[in-house]
Write a protein that holds these residues in place. Structure first.
Motif, PDB file in Angstrom:
ATOM      1  N   THR A 280       0.823  -1.208   0.000  1.00 52.62           N
ATOM      2  CA  THR A 280       0.000   0.000   0.000  1.00 52.62           C
ATOM      3  C   THR A 280       0.856   1.257   0.000  1.00 52.62           C
ATOM      4  OG1 THR A 280      -0.129  -0.006   2.429  1.00 52.62           O
ATOM      5  CG2 THR A 280      -1.886  -1.164   1.228  1.00 52.62           C
ATOM      6  N   SER A 281       0.219   2.363  -0.416  1.00 53.47           N
ATOM      7  CA  SER A 281       0.902   3.658  -0.457  1.00 53.47           C
ATOM      8  C   SER A 281       0.011   4.732   0.153  1.00 53.47           C
ATOM      9  CB  SER A 281       1.231   4.059  -1.902  1.00 53.47           C
ATOM     10  OG  SER A 281       2.067   3.118  -2.520  1.00 53.47           O
ATOM     11  N   ARG A 282       0.655   5.735   0.751  1.00 48.24           N
ATOM     12  CA  ARG A 282      -0.091   6.877   1.273  1.00 48.24           C
ATOM     13  C   ARG A 282      -0.068   7.995   0.247  1.00 48.24           C
ATOM     14  NH1 ARG A 282       2.107  10.192   6.277  1.00 48.24           N
ATOM     15  NH2 ARG A 282       2.809  11.586   4.625  1.00 48.24           N
ATOM     16  N   ILE A 283      -1.224   8.586   0.014  1.00 46.25           N
ATOM     17  CA  ILE A 283      -1.345   9.691  -0.924  1.00 46.25           C
ATOM     18  C   ILE A 283      -1.698  10.954  -0.153  1.00 46.25           C
ATOM     19  CG2 ILE A 283      -2.516  10.562  -2.981  1.00 46.25           C
ATOM     20  CD1 ILE A 283      -0.914   8.018  -3.480  1.00 46.25           C
TER      21      ILE A 283
ATOM     22  N   VAL B 295     -10.193   3.640  -1.899  1.00 47.25           N
ATOM     23  CA  VAL B 295      -9.514   4.204  -0.734  1.00 47.25           C
ATOM     24  C   VAL B 295      -9.691   3.246   0.443  1.00 47.25           C
ATOM     25  CG1 VAL B 295      -9.520   6.079   0.955  1.00 47.25           C
ATOM     26  CG2 VAL B 295      -9.747   6.595  -1.475  1.00 47.25           C
ATOM     27  N   LEU B 296      -8.597   2.903   1.105  1.00 43.90           N
ATOM     28  CA  LEU B 296      -8.649   1.947   2.209  1.00 43.90           C
ATOM     29  C   LEU B 296      -9.266   2.585   3.455  1.00 43.90           C
ATOM     30  CD1 LEU B 296      -5.093   0.340   1.833  1.00 43.90           C
ATOM     31  CD2 LEU B 296      -7.255  -0.485   0.895  1.00 43.90           C
ATOM     32  N   LYS B 297     -10.012   1.774   4.203  1.00 43.23           N
ATOM     33  CA  LYS B 297     -10.650   2.256   5.437  1.00 43.23           C
ATOM     34  C   LYS B 297      -9.646   2.384   6.583  1.00 43.23           C
ATOM     35  CE  LYS B 297     -14.508   2.168   3.187  1.00 43.23           C
ATOM     36  NZ  LYS B 297     -15.030   3.445   2.644  1.00 43.23           N
ATOM     37  N   GLU B 298      -8.616   1.534   6.537  1.00 36.68           N
ATOM     38  CA  GLU B 298      -7.563   1.565   7.554  1.00 36.68           C
ATOM     39  C   GLU B 298      -6.198   1.622   6.878  1.00 36.68           C
ATOM     40  OE1 GLU B 298      -7.762   1.848  10.764  1.00 36.68           O
ATOM     41  OE2 GLU B 298      -9.945   1.771  10.850  1.00 36.68           O
TER      42      GLU B 298
ATOM     43  N   PHE C 153      -4.764   9.783   2.535  1.00 38.42           N
ATOM     44  CA  PHE C 153      -5.439   8.481   2.535  1.00 38.42           C
ATOM     45  C   PHE C 153      -4.487   7.415   2.003  1.00 38.42           C
ATOM     46  CE2 PHE C 153      -6.370  10.820  -1.329  1.00 38.42           C
ATOM     47  CZ  PHE C 153      -6.076   9.920  -2.342  1.00 38.42           C
ATOM     48  N   TRP C 154      -4.885   6.162   2.170  1.00 35.93           N
ATOM     49  CA  TRP C 154      -4.074   5.024   1.751  1.00 35.93           C
ATOM     50  C   TRP C 154      -4.796   4.214   0.678  1.00 35.93           C
ATOM     51  CZ3 TRP C 154       0.792   3.611   3.869  1.00 35.93           C
ATOM     52  CH2 TRP C 154       1.222   4.442   4.907  1.00 35.93           C
TER      53      TRP C 154
END
Length: 266
Positions: free
Chosen positions: A171-174, A203-206, A227-228
């Motif tokens: 995963t990546s953070r944007i 978009v991931l919830k966690e 978001f991730w």
């Protein structure tokens, strides 16, 4: 003249056949080396060995077999390969000193295979260049850029620089930043951004998405949206969300201030 012609014919017959036989040994040997290398690669892929190791090892096998074939061809010509190897070793030392950079690439390639900071197919930044790893061989790493260009980086430059692997984690953070005017409704803008993020399926919830005021600038209020996402969705979600923010802000009469233009001097 007859005796001289006989000597010439005998010489050509004797050594001509040996030369042809040596060329045949080299040609057939090269084909066999390619075949054996292909079999090794197929076996390694069937065993699900990492593609980076497979690519590197196949190069080592092929060039190793090629050296054996060349020695066999020289031996067939009557050249003493033992003496040849001794001479080659001495020459190799001199060549090695002259080709320290090339040999360092080989050593760096071995380290890259051993430590495996990236794999074939990973998205990376190496020596300031961004791309997808296509190949790791004895001398270099081959990258393919997003606009389909090929970049070849010597292994020594790779091992001696920082390596950023964008694919090492799933995963990546944007982080996206949007500006609104001081006269705009801050709560409405934050609620709008929050609802747009929650509506994005990818978009991931966690970890939970975040909308926050990041700066009170001279001409605007800066809102950071964090978001991730899964790595493969990063670009698509960023483009989609940016467009939706612009359209929704227009609908709700939330302004997006432009930076002030520098006055022109005439």
């Amino acid at each position: 003249m007859d005796l001289s012609w006989t000597v010439v014919v005998n010489f050509v017959t004797l050594y001509g056949v040996k030369v042809l036989a040596s060329l045949l040994i080299f040609w057939v040997g090269k084909k066999i080396a390619s075949l054996l290398t292909a079999i090794v690669v197929k076996g390694m892929r069937k065993s699900k060995i990492d593609e980076t190791v497979t690519s590197f090892f196949s190069n080592v096998v092929y060039f190793g077999l090629l050296v054996v074939i060349i020695l066999a061809a020289l031996s067939n010509l009557g050249i003493n390969t033992t003496s040849f190897l001794a001479v080659l070793g001495t020459a190799g030392l001199a060549i090695g000193l002259a080709l320290q950079g090339t040999l360092s690439n080989v050593g760096a390639g071995i380290l890259l295979v051993f430590f495996r900071p990236f794999k074939i197919g990973h998205s990376v930044q190496i020596a300031g260049e961004n791309g997808t790893v296509e190949e790791l061989n004895l001398f270099s790493v081959v990258l393919k850029t997003a606009d389909n260009k090929q970049i070849i980086i010597p292994n020594s430059a790779v091992i001696g620089k920082n390596i950023t692997n964008f694919s090492a984690k799933p995963t990546s953070r944007i982080d996206l930043v949007f500006n609104i005017g001081y006269e705009d409704d801050l709560r409405l803008a934050k609620e709008t951004l929050q609802s747009l993020i929650e509506a994005e399926d990818k978009v991931l919830k966690e970890p939970a998405p975040l909308v926050a005021v990041s700066e009170l600038a001279q001409t605007c209020v800066k809102l950071t949206v964090r978001f991730w996402v899964q790595n493969e969705d990063a670009a698509a979600v960023s483009f989609s969300l940016t467009e939706k923010v612009k359209l929704t802000f227009d609908e709700k009469k939330i302004s997006i201030p432009h930076p002030p233009l520098n006055p022109q001097t005439y």
